[in-house]
Design a protein around this motif. Structure first.
Motif, PDB file in Angstrom:
ATOM      1  N   HIS A 187      27.244  12.240  -0.026  1.00 45.51           N
ATOM      2  CA  HIS A 187      27.354  12.483  -1.469  1.00 45.51           C
ATOM      3  C   HIS A 187      26.483  11.452  -2.190  1.00 45.51           C
ATOM      4  CE1 HIS A 187      28.911  13.454  -5.377  1.00 45.51           C
ATOM      5  NE2 HIS A 187      29.459  12.240  -5.537  1.00 45.51           N
ATOM      6  N   LYS A 188      25.457  11.966  -2.904  1.00 46.50           N
ATOM      7  CA  LYS A 188      24.549  11.080  -3.637  1.00 46.50           C
ATOM      8  C   LYS A 188      24.318  11.681  -5.014  1.00 46.50           C
ATOM      9  CE  LYS A 188      20.047   8.801  -3.380  1.00 46.50           C
ATOM     10  NZ  LYS A 188      18.790   8.667  -2.602  1.00 46.50           N
ATOM     11  N   HIS A 189      24.575  10.881  -6.044  1.00 43.37           N
ATOM     12  CA  HIS A 189      24.432  11.404  -7.403  1.00 43.37           C
ATOM     13  C   HIS A 189      23.943  10.274  -8.298  1.00 43.37           C
ATOM     14  CE1 HIS A 189      25.046  14.188 -10.664  1.00 43.37           C
ATOM     15  NE2 HIS A 189      25.853  13.331 -11.306  1.00 43.37           N
ATOM     16  N   GLN A 190      22.776  10.476  -8.935  1.00 46.08           N
ATOM     17  CA  GLN A 190      22.197   9.441  -9.803  1.00 46.08           C
ATOM     18  C   GLN A 190      22.268   9.910 -11.257  1.00 46.08           C
ATOM     19  OE1 GLN A 190      21.164   6.724  -7.985  1.00 46.08           O
ATOM     20  NE2 GLN A 190      21.201   5.597  -9.934  1.00 46.08           N
ATOM     21  N   PHE A 250      27.408   7.035  -4.337  1.00 47.23           N
ATOM     22  CA  PHE A 250      26.842   7.174  -2.993  1.00 47.23           C
ATOM     23  C   PHE A 250      27.936   6.969  -1.951  1.00 47.23           C
ATOM     24  CE2 PHE A 250      24.932   5.710   0.942  1.00 47.23           C
ATOM     25  CZ  PHE A 250      23.942   6.665   1.140  1.00 47.23           C
ATOM     26  N   GLY A 251      28.066   7.982  -1.077  1.00 50.20           N
ATOM     27  CA  GLY A 251      28.964   7.872   0.072  1.00 50.20           C
ATOM     28  C   GLY A 251      28.373   8.657   1.220  1.00 50.20           C
ATOM     29  N   ALA A 282      33.291   8.148  -4.328  1.00 47.10           N
ATOM     30  CA  ALA A 282      32.102   8.670  -3.646  1.00 47.10           C
ATOM     31  C   ALA A 282      32.407   8.944  -2.167  1.00 47.10           C
ATOM     32  CB  ALA A 282      30.943   7.677  -3.768  1.00 47.10           C
ATOM     33  N   PHE A 283      33.150   8.044  -1.520  1.00 49.21           N
ATOM     34  CA  PHE A 283      33.472   8.258  -0.100  1.00 49.21           C
ATOM     35  C   PHE A 283      34.510   9.370   0.091  1.00 49.21           C
ATOM     36  CE2 PHE A 283      31.105   4.413   0.882  1.00 49.21           C
ATOM     37  CZ  PHE A 283      30.565   4.744   2.115  1.00 49.21           C
ATOM     38  N   LYS A 284      35.452   9.509  -0.869  1.00 46.54           N
ATOM     39  CA  LYS A 284      36.379  10.652  -0.798  1.00 46.54           C
ATOM     40  C   LYS A 284      35.607  11.960  -0.873  1.00 46.54           C
ATOM     41  CE  LYS A 284      40.232  10.862  -3.206  1.00 46.54           C
ATOM     42  NZ  LYS A 284      41.227  10.683  -4.296  1.00 46.54           N
ATOM     43  N   THR A 285      34.626  12.011  -1.779  1.00 46.67           N
ATOM     44  CA  THR A 285      33.830  13.230  -1.946  1.00 46.67           C
ATOM     45  C   THR A 285      33.001  13.487  -0.692  1.00 46.67           C
ATOM     46  OG1 THR A 285      33.723  12.792  -4.317  1.00 46.67           O
ATOM     47  CG2 THR A 285      32.146  14.390  -3.426  1.00 46.67           C
ATOM     48  N   ALA A 286      32.419  12.443  -0.117  1.00 48.91           N
ATOM     49  CA  ALA A 286      31.624  12.599   1.104  1.00 48.91           C
ATOM     50  C   ALA A 286      32.492  13.136   2.244  1.00 48.91           C
ATOM     51  CB  ALA A 286      31.006  11.255   1.505  1.00 48.91           C
ATOM     52  N   ALA A 287      33.738  12.646   2.342  1.00 55.29           N
ATOM     53  CA  ALA A 287      34.645  13.123   3.397  1.00 55.29           C
ATOM     54  C   ALA A 287      34.954  14.603   3.207  1.00 55.29           C
ATOM     55  CB  ALA A 287      35.932  12.306   3.395  1.00 55.29           C
TER      56      ALA A 287
END
Length: 679
Positions: A475-478, A485-486, A558-563
């Motif tokens: 998950h990357k969002h700028q 970032f995750g 960000a890491f929750k979203t990446a998971a």
């Protein structure tokens, strides 16, 4: 009513199978006692019992009805109990407050089995009881009497003793011989039977039946046994005393007969109750109630009556209760004697009486109260519910009103239960069967003005993975300022059924800092609430094995979203499969119905018979053990009762989850998609 302790009011519960004529018998007993100027009828809906709208609409008892009266100078409360097994909780509670029970049966021996649940409860709880074989006005009933008695004896642990024999003219019963007094009587409409000379034709049957009665009495009286062995004739007083003592001690069960509709045999029955029923102090000892001088009152039925409020229908076990006094911190606001729907106000109630106590809002059914405290007394567990409905209000804003109404219905009837299912967001009402639940819905409308929609509850399906995979979630969002970032790599594998969810991290070199491990796990758990098939995911192992982070842009979110992204990637490659809940069911039936119960199981998709065995403590009954998918359970009780003359029942519990594949699984998934789309 005398203040003499020998004349304390007594309670008789009238029990027996559906359509045996209990309500008509109570009407006839009240008429015999002079408490009614004329009898009502079930068909016309004007009986003292069955006064509620729901009972009248169905022409059947759906709750215990009470009426007080006096007969031969003795005060009584009669309780007409429902015959349908769906309202058995009412009967159980009434019997816990009774001194004696009258089991009303049909002369047809084929229907005797329907009395088994009532007789078993009476035997198990050592409640003195008599049998009244009703509907003897039907042609040919006298010839069935012995067969009916034999059929009932098979299901009774106590010896049944015929205490009268019929006098017949053709195939009609016109009178009876009392085997205790050896007097013959001719039935007379609306009054006591007339004494007559014993007909020669009945003498052989009378002598044989009386000898059998005396032999059964002698089993519990050595002196009487000696008299019989010496060919001595016992006195009438000795026989009557023996009978009364043995009934009070629950050693044997006298059997009477007659017709509630025609008022025949009813006065003799009432006379026997007066002679043989225990007093309140003896019943209190049987129940193991603690001794003391203070008043002791027990609530055995709760009613939320319109315009009146909560009524706690109670038996006064000892002492005296006066209006306005306190019981365990609850002020008594009104004492009423009951006569069907009527309430007769009185200032006080003494030992033995059954009264409705007003405004005891904090007191529940089964609770026993003294002026200073609540007392713990033994009380039967509520019956396990067997059928469920999901309820929705038709008017927005009625949810709170529905919750309060259901709470009151469950307080009145412990065999109703409400479940708020967090997963399916359903309010589920559980009951004993179709009629039981429909009656509850009728009460919601008539008493609380609530219209509800209902449908079968959703089945709590699950899903799981059948293959392992390694997936990447990034998950990357700028956004111009701090970004998000995750980055995670997850290894996923299925676990054995029933293991649940397992999470571990196997990070090397700090590529994902420890403070984000919890966020990754939370992200996986959130995703599992609704898998690719639309159901919660279970029985998988997820390991965090690799990843990367950004010193500024990485966060828990960000890491929750990446998971969650990683789990979504895993879904198609891990081959998800539907799991359906399987119930372990134990079906109780008379042995003659065991093959039917087995066919009921195997006739349902996925039903599996595990075996059957004799039901402990139940002569001639079996328990069939089986696995049945929960989706196939919705009408099991309806079919079972139709197969077993209404006496079959079952207990159930969730046992395991099992894979469901093919068209059946496709239908479930499609139905859930449509439900979500329309929600």
């Amino acid at each position: 009513m005398s203040g003499n302790s020998q004349s304390t009011p007594r309670v008789a519960a009238i029990v027996g199978p559906y359509l045996s004529g209990k309500t008509s018998l109570m009407e006839s007993l009240l008429f015999a006692a002079g408490a009614l100027p004329r009898k009502g009828s079930v068909k016309e809906g004007n009986t003292v019992g069955d006064a509620s709208m729901e009972a009248k609409a169905r022409q059947m008892s759906v709750e215990a009805s009470l009426a007080s009266c006096e007969f031969q100078g003795e005060a009584w409360t009669l309780i007409d109990c429902p015959g349908s097994v769906e309202f058995r909780q009412e009967t159980v509670h009434a019997l816990m407050a009774a001194d004696i029970a009258v089991v009303v049966c049909d002369p047809d021996p084929a229907r005797a089995l329907m009395a088994a649940p009532a007789l078993k409860f009476l035997d198990d709880h050592q409640i003195p009881h008599v049998v009244f074989i009703n509907k003897m006005e039907a042609p040919g009933s006298a010839s069935k009497l012995k067969d009916a008695l034999n059929a009932l004896q098979i299901i009774s642990e106590r010896p049944l003793v015929l205490v009268e024999v019929p006098i017949r003219e053709g195939d009609q019963v016109t009178g009876y011989v009392d085997l205790i007094s050896e007097h013959a009587y001719r039935y007379e409409a609306d009054k006591d039977a007339d004494l007559l000379q014993m007909p020669e034709s009945v003498l052989p049957e009378e002598r044989e039946a009386r000898q059998q009665m005396l032999e059964k009495l002698a089993d519990f009286d050595d002196h009487l046994m000696e008299e019989l062995l010496s060919d001595m004739v016992p006195t009438l007083e000795e026989v009557a005393e023996d009978m009364a003592k043995d009934v009070r001690d629950d050693l044997l069960v006298p059997v009477f007969f007659g017709s509630a509709d025609k008022d025949t045999g009813v006065r003799r029955l009432f006379q026997a109750l007066c002679e043989e029923a225990p007093r309140v102090d003896a019943t209190a000892r049987r129940l193991g109630l603690p001794e003391g001088k203070d008043a002791l009152v027990q609530v055995f039925k709760t009613v939320h009556a319109q315009h009146v409020g909560k009524l706690s229908i109670s038996r006064v076990w000892r002492g005296e209760v006066v209006d306005g006094t306190s019981l365990a911190g609850n002020r008594v606001s009104g004492i009423n004697r009951l006569f069907g729907a009527q309430q007769i106000k009185q200032q006080k109630a003494s030992a033995g009486e059954v009264v409705a106590l007003g405004r005891m809002d904090e007191v529940k059914t089964s609770e026993a109260l003294t002026p200073s405290a609540k007392v713990e007394l033994a009380w039967p567990e509520p019956l396990q519910p067997m059928l469920a409905l999901s309820l929705h209000t038709t008017k927005s804003g009625d949810d709170v009103k529905l919750s309060l109404a259901l709470q009151k219905l469950c307080e009145e009837d412990a065999s109703l239960q409400v479940e708020q299912n967090a997963e399916t967001q359903e309010r589920i009402l559980w009951g004993q069967g179709e009629v039981h639940l429909k009656c509850a819905l009728d009460r919601l409308k008539s008493r609380f003005g609530l219209d509800v929609q209902q449908h079968p509850p959703l089945v709590p399906y699950r899903e799981t993975f059948t293959k392992a995979a390694k997936v990447h979630g990034r998950h990357k969002h700028q956004t111009g300022g701090h970004g998000q970032f995750g980055d995670v790599w997850l290894e996923i594998k299925p676990l054995p059924r029933g293991t649940g969810f397992q999470f571990e991290e196997r990070i090397v070199g700090g590529v994902v800092p420890k403070n984000f491990f919890g966020a990754v796990e939370h992200g996986v758990v959130e995703w599992m609430k609704r898998g690719p098939l639309g159901f919660p995911v279970v029985d998988i192992h997820v390991a965090l094995v690799d990843g990367s982070y950004h010193t500024v842009d990485s966060s828990d979110m960000a890491f929750k979203t990446a998971a969650r992204i990683g789990m979504t990637e895993a879904a198609p490659v891990c081959h998800p499969v539907l799991l359906e809940p399987i119930s372990e069911v134990h079906i109780s039936v008379p042995s003659e119905f065991t093959p039917k119960a087995q066919r009921l199981v195997t006739g349902r998709r996925g039903g599996q018979v595990l075996g059957f065995d004799a039901k402990p403590g139940w002569n001639g009954w079996d328990v069939v053990s089986a696995y049945i998918p929960q989706a196939e359970m919705s009408d099991v009780i309806v079919e079972l009762r139709s197969l077993t003359m209404g006496v079959g029942s079952f207990t159930w519990a969730f046992h395991h989850l099992q894979e469901l594949v093919g068209r059946d699984a496709d239908k479930v998934v499609e139905a859930r998609k449509q439900a979500k789309a329309t929600a």
